[in-house]
Motif scaffolding. Sequence first.
Motif, short mmCIF file in Angstrom:
data_model
loop_
_atom_site.label_atom_id
_atom_site.label_comp_id
_atom_site.label_asym_id
_atom_site.label_seq_id
_atom_site.Cartn_x
_atom_site.Cartn_y
_atom_site.Cartn_z
N GLU A 141 -13.36 3.35 -18.08
CA GLU A 141 -13.62 2.81 -19.42
C GLU A 141 -12.89 3.60 -20.50
N SER A 142 -12.69 4.92 -20.26
CA SER A 142 -12.01 5.75 -21.26
C SER A 142 -10.52 5.52 -21.28
N GLY A 143 -9.96 4.98 -20.19
CA GLY A 143 -8.52 4.73 -20.20
C GLY A 143 -7.74 5.32 -19.03
N ALA A 144 -8.43 5.70 -17.95
CA ALA A 144 -7.70 6.15 -16.76
C ALA A 144 -6.93 4.97 -16.19
N GLY A 145 -5.70 5.23 -15.73
CA GLY A 145 -4.89 4.15 -15.16
C GLY A 145 -5.01 4.11 -13.66
N GLU A 146 -5.55 5.16 -13.08
CA GLU A 146 -5.66 5.27 -11.63
C GLU A 146 -6.64 6.39 -11.30
N ILE A 147 -7.31 6.25 -10.15
CA ILE A 147 -8.25 7.28 -9.70
C ILE A 147 -7.74 7.87 -8.39
N LEU A 148 -7.66 9.21 -8.35
CA LEU A 148 -7.32 9.91 -7.11
C LEU A 148 -8.61 10.54 -6.61
N LEU A 149 -9.19 9.94 -5.56
CA LEU A 149 -10.52 10.37 -5.11
C LEU A 149 -10.42 11.18 -3.82
N THR A 150 -10.82 12.45 -3.92
CA THR A 150 -10.80 13.33 -2.75
C THR A 150 -12.22 13.63 -2.30
N VAL A 184 -8.65 0.36 -1.16
CA VAL A 184 -7.79 1.34 -1.83
C VAL A 184 -6.34 0.89 -1.85
N ASP A 185 -5.60 1.41 -2.80
CA ASP A 185 -4.21 0.99 -3.02
C ASP A 185 -3.19 1.96 -2.44
N ALA A 186 -3.65 3.18 -2.17
CA ALA A 186 -2.73 4.21 -1.70
C ALA A 186 -3.51 5.25 -0.92
N SER A 242 -13.61 1.43 -4.92
CA SER A 242 -12.51 0.52 -5.27
C SER A 242 -13.03 -0.87 -5.62
N LYS A 243 -14.22 -1.23 -5.13
CA LYS A 243 -14.81 -2.51 -5.53
C LYS A 243 -15.43 -2.43 -6.92
N MET A 244 -15.86 -1.21 -7.27
CA MET A 244 -16.59 -1.02 -8.53
C MET A 244 -15.66 -1.04 -9.75
N ILE A 245 -14.39 -0.61 -9.56
CA ILE A 245 -13.48 -0.51 -10.71
C ILE A 245 -12.28 -1.44 -10.54
N ASN A 246 -11.56 -1.61 -11.64
CA ASN A 246 -10.44 -2.57 -11.65
C ASN A 246 -9.09 -1.89 -11.83
N ILE A 247 -9.03 -0.59 -11.52
CA ILE A 247 -7.76 0.13 -11.56
C ILE A 247 -7.47 0.65 -10.15
N LYS A 289 0.87 -1.17 0.00
CA LYS A 289 0.00 0.00 0.00
C LYS A 289 0.91 1.22 0.00
N ARG A 290 0.58 2.20 -0.83
CA ARG A 290 1.46 3.35 -1.01
C ARG A 290 1.06 4.54 -0.13
N ILE A 291 2.07 5.24 0.37
CA ILE A 291 1.87 6.48 1.12
C ILE A 291 2.39 7.63 0.27
#
Lengths: 251, 196
Positions: free
Chosen positions: A162-171, A219-221, A191-196, A4-6
């Motif tokens: 779906e458009s091609g985002a590699g990661e989501i930063l959700l604030t 979440v990954d980070a 994070s359960k809904m998407i696969n990135i 997990k990233r900080i």
Amino acid sequence: MLSKRIIPCLDVKDGRTVKGVNFVDLKDAGDPVELAWQYAQQGADELVFLDITATNERRKTMIEMVKSVARQLNIPFTIGGGITSIADAEALLNAGADKISINSAAVKNPQLIADLAKVFGVQFVVVAVDTKLVEGRNMVHLNGGRLITALETEHWIKQAEESGAGEILLTSMDHDGTKQGFDCQLLDSISKMINIPVIASGGAGKIEHFTEVFTTTGVDAALAASVFHFGEIPIPHLKKELKKHNIPVRL
Amino acid sequence: MIGIVNYGAGNIFSLTSALSRLGLSYGMINTEQDFEQYTHIIIPGVGHAGAAMEKLNQTGLVESIRQLKKPVLGICVGMQLLTSHSQEGDAELMNIIPLETKLFDKELGIKIPHMGWNNIEIKNNLLFEGVENQTQFYFVHSYFIEYNAIFEIATANYGLQYAAAIQKDNFYGVQFHPEKSGAAGEQLLLNFSKLN
């Protein structure tokens, strides 16, 4: 196993880091290069620089800053703020940025996500989403939460993936600045809904909040600013605590 | 001196910065003749393996690379180019190491791309001299090279066991980014520069 990233987030204006930074051994708290290097030494896994410059000179100053950071830093970093075109992104890539983060430009022109992913690969494209709860619905906001859009957060994030985002930063704007913890419920459902990968942002105030977001959501980070800048949560200490809770981290 | 194969696949500023920090001199390889000037060769690469192979083909350097007897290091997509074939764009690659590059299967319950720091299981190899087993390196990729005991010099686990680093004779490949992997990554680049 993937750690997990900080991720400390640094605001940059005219090529200088802003917001008070309180590292004892820092000669110049406004120098993004020195600050970034310090964070890397402390064990930050990645950095995000958010450009808040509002002048026409912004692009040139930012490119110079990115180059200086890339020369010194041996961990990955993301640049966000004011990126609206392939040309902007390419200049940042060539200056050494590992990823770019786009927010309002993607909302205004969703095709930008697909265009960037096609040219640079999905791994280069982070879509930042600011969300706020309005009458029971999570709505995408712009301008730091001041401007509501017609987009529902869940729909928009799915579309971005779906458009091609590699990661989501959700604030979560409801949590941002409160230091009362991350919006774990929303972060988990997203994070359960998407696969990135998903980066959690907004609300970090103490170590327990990081433990909570990693143990109760997928979440990954986790990203934060002030708790790191003011030395309230030293990163080495934070990682040791996470490790105690069997959360995979890089020590 | 290290020669970097210059075929236009992504940014190499981070790589050259890392080499500079280590005090390693480097230059760019644009033509067949350029190979002679260098003792060690790096093939960088990010993005789409099929597109990268197309660009590499356009340089006309593929046959020279295949003939090299000097140490060669492929990084990320540069490593994948050493294999026979990639599912990404159904592309025929350099076929220096007879392995297949495949897409991660999301049915394994993993997020794609594999992005972040992952520990690796290291076999005894000069490339990893002074790097502790289970050290974490920085990965960013959606395609991986299948596990193969013959060519493996390090493995990673993400949904399945796969190749984090491979070697065949003088050809080395790493799936992670040493230039972004902190002190351990810098150690690896230094080790590479000392290979005979």
